[in-house]
Motif scaffolding. Structure first.
Motif, PDB file in Angstrom:
ATOM      1  N   UNK A 168       0.830  -1.205   0.000  1.00  0.00           N
ATOM      2  CA  UNK A 168       0.000   0.000   0.000  1.00  0.00           C
ATOM      3  C   UNK A 168       0.864   1.256   0.000  1.00  0.00           C
ATOM      4  N   UNK A 169       1.942   1.238   0.790  1.00  0.00           N
ATOM      5  CA  UNK A 169       2.829   2.402   0.827  1.00  0.00           C
ATOM      6  C   UNK A 169       3.441   2.654  -0.536  1.00  0.00           C
ATOM      7  N   UNK A 170       3.838   1.566  -1.227  1.00  0.00           N
ATOM      8  CA  UNK A 170       4.432   1.735  -2.554  1.00  0.00           C
ATOM      9  C   UNK A 170       3.410   2.292  -3.541  1.00  0.00           C
ATOM     10  N   UNK A 171       2.185   1.779  -3.466  1.00  0.00           N
ATOM     11  CA  UNK A 171       1.146   2.259  -4.385  1.00  0.00           C
ATOM     12  C   UNK A 171       0.896   3.752  -4.179  1.00  0.00           C
ATOM     13  N   UNK A 172       0.828   4.179  -2.930  1.00  0.00           N
ATOM     14  CA  UNK A 172       0.628   5.604  -2.644  1.00  0.00           C
ATOM     15  C   UNK A 172       1.811   6.431  -3.140  1.00  0.00           C
ATOM     16  N   UNK A 173       3.016   5.914  -2.905  1.00  0.00           N
ATOM     17  CA  UNK A 173       4.201   6.662  -3.331  1.00  0.00           C
ATOM     18  C   UNK A 173       4.284   6.726  -4.850  1.00  0.00           C
ATOM     19  N   UNK A 174       3.944   5.611  -5.528  1.00  0.00           N
ATOM     20  CA  UNK A 174       4.024   5.577  -6.987  1.00  0.00           C
ATOM     21  C   UNK A 174       3.043   6.553  -7.619  1.00  0.00           C
ATOM     22  N   UNK A 175       1.952   6.827  -6.924  1.00  0.00           N
ATOM     23  CA  UNK A 175       0.991   7.798  -7.448  1.00  0.00           C
ATOM     24  C   UNK A 175       1.595   9.193  -7.535  1.00  0.00           C
ATOM     25  N   UNK A 176       2.677   9.430  -6.807  1.00  0.00           N
ATOM     26  CA  UNK A 176       3.335  10.734  -6.844  1.00  0.00           C
ATOM     27  C   UNK A 176       4.481  10.814  -7.829  1.00  0.00           C
ATOM     28  N   UNK A 177       4.631   9.832  -8.725  1.00  0.00           N
ATOM     29  CA  UNK A 177       5.724   9.876  -9.701  1.00  0.00           C
ATOM     30  C   UNK A 177       5.569  11.097 -10.601  1.00  0.00           C
ATOM     31  N   UNK A 326      13.970  -2.062   0.886  1.00  0.00           N
ATOM     32  CA  UNK A 326      12.826  -2.940   0.642  1.00  0.00           C
ATOM     33  C   UNK A 326      11.932  -2.461  -0.490  1.00  0.00           C
ATOM     34  N   UNK A 327      11.413  -3.425  -1.266  1.00  0.00           N
ATOM     35  CA  UNK A 327      10.408  -3.142  -2.288  1.00  0.00           C
ATOM     36  C   UNK A 327       9.238  -4.082  -2.052  1.00  0.00           C
ATOM     37  N   UNK A 328       8.090  -3.771  -2.634  1.00  0.00           N
ATOM     38  CA  UNK A 328       6.885  -4.528  -2.336  1.00  0.00           C
ATOM     39  C   UNK A 328       6.936  -5.919  -2.977  1.00  0.00           C
ATOM     40  N   UNK A 329       6.268  -6.908  -2.368  1.00  0.00           N
ATOM     41  CA  UNK A 329       6.322  -8.292  -2.865  1.00  0.00           C
ATOM     42  C   UNK A 329       5.822  -8.463  -4.287  1.00  0.00           C
TER      43      UNK A 329
END
Length: 468
Positions: A168-177, A326-329
């Motif tokens: 979830x954290x990665x998805x939120x962060x990726x939305x800010x690319x 770390x990166x998401x699974x």
């Protein structure tokens, strides 16, 4: 009138005394940084006290005390008041939430760069008890490593001590690319992007591979040899990343040859290839060189460590992008599905040290073992990736040193040459720990990051000293 010699010539201190003086100076600077944090936190506390006495509930009026104090502190230090207000709040977070880290800074055991690493990684840990354990483990790492090396280890430690939904954290962060341009002087501008880490590292790796092909072709042409494919691990770089000049008598022959007359640095070539790829959509060299054929296939390389349970979908432990953290699974499993070769790394449950790596190509097992264990050059502070390093015999093979994992380590070209050409020396201890001795007799241990990470976590849990 007698002229005094330059100060550098009058100084008779030995190199050992200079290094000792630099260490003492760095400790004093760290202590001053800690004192500054305490003062900024106190300024923030005064602002909070004044805000509490404001009778109005209007947000604008309640912000005035903090603004006024930040403006006065900023004026005294000749810093913008907006940034000073952020620094006051940040200092409060550190002093109140990371007391052990601030104490280590005051004692000179870490510096400001390490403090930022610990604060950024520990920001997601709200439980004071868990955060205290995290600090203890993180300080074990930071007291032994540079901030750059410590960052991915400390980030993984934080994730292990306080698991969070990384997907979830990665998805939120990726939305800010995003991509942006910042104007510079002299007709230049800076192009920057925020991207998922795997993609950013892959882009840099692809640019580097293109640059190495161009540099290798240039060297071959300068030596009047046919251009041949090169292995990233065997292409040496000159100290300034430029090729040596050709003799004067070859200038006339190569004047019309764009390859032989190319004098760009590796950084310049990477920038030119990036521009070419983005503007043409093809993997070609810049027009000035004509080295790479159109649509030349260069595949980016990234190294991912994935727990077995995560790989098969039975676990949620994060994977790790080496050199980042770390990166998401889901991203890790997608990359693993597209990989040509998988390498299984077996680590000790007691120490975290890499035991062995198995694969279907046993003739390269030692190299894979070393690359998995070391990840980068093993000279203290160096982060050059293992795939660009030499597999060096710690005890020289010519002097009887065996070709065994316990006598091999990754060294970049710079530190490999320094090991053989200077008074620096190194021995290898169990679990892949290297012990470097400088020309002045100082000892600098370098521990494989997984052994260091495991020991830091173990110490945080059991309160036992690290076994180094």
């Amino acid at each position: 009138m007698k002229t005094l010699p330059p100060a550098s010539r009058r100084d008779t201190r030995s190199l050992g005394a200079v290094v000792a003086g630099l260490e003492a100076t760095r400790r004093r600077i760290a202590a001053l940084h800690a004192e500054e944090l305490q003062l900024l936190a106190r300024a923030d506390a005064i602002a909070a006290e004044q805000t509490a006495r404001v009778p109005s509930s209007e947000r604008r009026e309640r912000e005035m005390p903090a603004r006024a104090i930040a403006a006065e502190v900023g004026a005294a230090l000749r810093r913008p008041d907006r940034g000073m207000q952020d620094r006051m709040r940040d200092a409060t977070v550190l002093v109140e939430g990371f007391a052990a880290t601030v104490a280590a800074l005051r004692e000179g055991r870490v510096d400001a760069g390490h403090v930022r690493v610990i604060q950024d990684a520990g920001a997601v840990i709200g439980d004071p008890e868990v955060r205290a354990r995290f600090e203890q483990a993180a300080l074990v790492v930071c007291e032994r490593e540079t901030p750059g090396r410590a960052k991915p280890i400390v980030t993984v430690i934080a994730q292990k001590l306080r698991p969070v939904p990384l997907q979830e954290r990665h998805a939120d962060a990726a939305a800010g690319r995003r991509v942006w341009v910042r104007d510079l002087d002299d007709g230049m501008a800076e192009l920057a992007a925020v991207l998922p880490a795997v993609l950013a590292y892959a882009i840099r790796d692809r640019l580097t591979q293109h640059a190495r092909e161009i540099t290798a072709a240039r060297r071959a042409r300068a030596a009047d040899e046919p251009v041949a494919e090169t292995d990233d691990e065997t292409v040496a770089e000159t100290p300034d990343d430029t090729v040596a000049e050709t003799p004067d008598d070859t200038v006339a022959e190569t004047a019309d040859d764009p390859v032989a007359t190319d004098t760009r640095t590796t950084d310049q070539i990477r920038a030119d290839v990036l521009t070419d790829l983005l503007l043409t959509g093809c993997a070609t060299a810049p027009t000035a060189t004509g080295v790479l054929p159109e649509a030349a296939a260069v595949t980016a390389q990234v190294q991912i460590v994935i727990p077995a349970a995560t790989l098969v979908g039975a676990g949620a432990a994060p994977a790790e992008l080496l050199g980042y953290g770390p990166i998401d699974p889901d991203t890790a499993r997608r990359l693993a599905a597209a990989a040509d070769v998988w390498e299984r790394v077996f680590t000790s449950p007691a120490t975290g040290a890499v035991h062995h790596v198995d694969t279907y190509r046993p003739s390269r097992a030692q190299r894979r073992h070393l690359d998995a264990r070391d990840e980068h050059c093993r000279f203290p502070g160096c982060r050059r990736p293992a795939r660009f390093c030499d597999h060096d015999h710690t005890h020289d093979h010519a002097c009887g040193g065996p070709t065994a994992v316990a006598n091999l380590a990754n060294l970049c070209a710079r530190h490999h040459a320094m090991k053989h050409a200077t008074a620096w020396s190194v021995i290898q201890k169990p679990r892949g720990i290297l012990e470097w001795t400088s020309p002045t007799g100082r000892v600098y241990p370098d521990t494989p990051r997984r052994v260091l990470e495991f020991s830091a976590l173990d110490q945080a849990t059991a309160g036992a000293p690290a076994p180094f």
